[in-house]
Write a protein that holds these residues in place. Sequence first.
Motif, short mmCIF file in Angstrom:
data_model
loop_
_atom_site.label_atom_id
_atom_site.label_comp_id
_atom_site.label_asym_id
_atom_site.label_seq_id
_atom_site.Cartn_x
_atom_site.Cartn_y
_atom_site.Cartn_z
N GLN A 97 28.12 60.16 51.72
CA GLN A 97 28.82 60.60 52.92
C GLN A 97 30.34 60.41 52.77
O GLN A 97 31.10 61.37 52.90
CB GLN A 97 28.32 59.81 54.13
N THR A 98 30.76 59.19 52.54
CA THR A 98 32.19 58.91 52.37
C THR A 98 32.38 57.94 51.22
O THR A 98 31.46 57.20 50.84
CB THR A 98 32.80 58.29 53.64
N GLN A 99 33.61 57.95 50.68
CA GLN A 99 33.96 57.01 49.62
C GLN A 99 35.40 56.54 49.78
O GLN A 99 36.26 57.31 50.22
CB GLN A 99 33.79 57.64 48.24
N THR A 115 35.46 62.54 51.85
CA THR A 115 34.34 62.76 52.77
C THR A 115 33.53 63.96 52.29
O THR A 115 34.00 65.09 52.31
CB THR A 115 34.84 63.03 54.20
N VAL A 151 33.76 51.95 47.31
CA VAL A 151 32.91 51.66 48.47
C VAL A 151 32.30 52.98 48.92
O VAL A 151 33.01 53.90 49.35
CB VAL A 151 33.71 51.03 49.62
N THR A 152 30.99 53.09 48.79
CA THR A 152 30.29 54.34 49.09
C THR A 152 29.37 54.17 50.28
O THR A 152 28.56 53.24 50.32
CB THR A 152 29.46 54.80 47.87
N VAL A 153 29.49 55.05 51.23
CA VAL A 153 28.54 55.12 52.35
C VAL A 153 27.62 56.30 52.07
O VAL A 153 28.08 57.43 51.88
CB VAL A 153 29.27 55.31 53.70
N THR A 160 21.57 54.85 56.89
CA THR A 160 22.92 54.79 56.34
C THR A 160 23.13 53.45 55.64
O THR A 160 22.91 52.40 56.24
CB THR A 160 23.97 54.96 57.46
N LYS A 161 23.54 53.50 54.39
CA LYS A 161 23.72 52.29 53.59
C LYS A 161 25.10 52.30 52.95
O LYS A 161 25.75 53.35 52.86
CB LYS A 161 22.63 52.21 52.51
N THR A 162 25.51 51.13 52.49
CA THR A 162 26.83 50.98 51.86
C THR A 162 26.69 50.28 50.52
O THR A 162 25.96 49.29 50.39
CB THR A 162 27.79 50.17 52.76
N ASP A 163 27.39 50.81 49.53
CA ASP A 163 27.39 50.20 48.20
C ASP A 163 28.83 49.86 47.81
O ASP A 163 29.74 50.67 47.98
CB ASP A 163 26.80 51.16 47.16
N ARG A 164 29.03 48.64 47.32
CA ARG A 164 30.34 48.19 46.86
C ARG A 164 30.22 47.86 45.37
O ARG A 164 29.48 46.94 45.00
CB ARG A 164 30.80 46.96 47.64
#
Length: 214
Positions: A97-99, A115, A151-153, A160-164
């Motif tokens: 979704q976003t980065q 986005t 940082v990826t959503v 919805t998850k987030t990866d760092r």
Amino acid sequence: MSDPAPRRKRLPVRWLTLAEVVGLVAVVIAGLGYWDSHRERSFEERERAAVQREQKAEARREAQQGALKQTFLMTGTPESSGERLRLTAVHPEQVIQTQAITFPGALRVDPVQSTGNPRVEARRLEGGLAKALRALGDDKKTEGRVPMGVVTVFIEDGQTKTDRAIYLLGYSLDSRVLRPDRMELQGMSLVRRGVNGDLQAAVDALWPKADPRR
């Protein structure tokens, strides 16, 4: 003339009675039944053990597949002769979704916000990279790697998850007259996932250690 040797007495022959024969047969049948039952029980135990092993192996495979599915990993594909790197998730069911991408502070490059169109563009890094390499005395080098924090959503299974994570961005440089060297992006590789705390500080700590020739 001596007397003839005495004749040995024959032991009396005793025939088994019907009851004894029946009892003996019963013992033999019981022994065969016990052996057959033991063999069948051993076979069933081996079969049960084999099924349990297969079930455990299947459970491990499912757990590994689940872990791989939950792991977010990106690849970078060079486009337009390395002018940009298109970022995509390895697992197609994970939709980015976003980065937010940050580079070492020494490059003095603004973070990249995207986005729905994740990418890294070489033109954003050329000038800052040239100055940073000059400060290190490496302005004559023609290739290297730059750490970047991402940082990826993303969405997976409707959640919805987030990866760092931190990746290494591979590049090469071509000399140009009166302009910074042309930067060509080659690809990227994962350094670490699940980065907690200050991502910028973690990226800065890898510069310039990320280059194996230093």
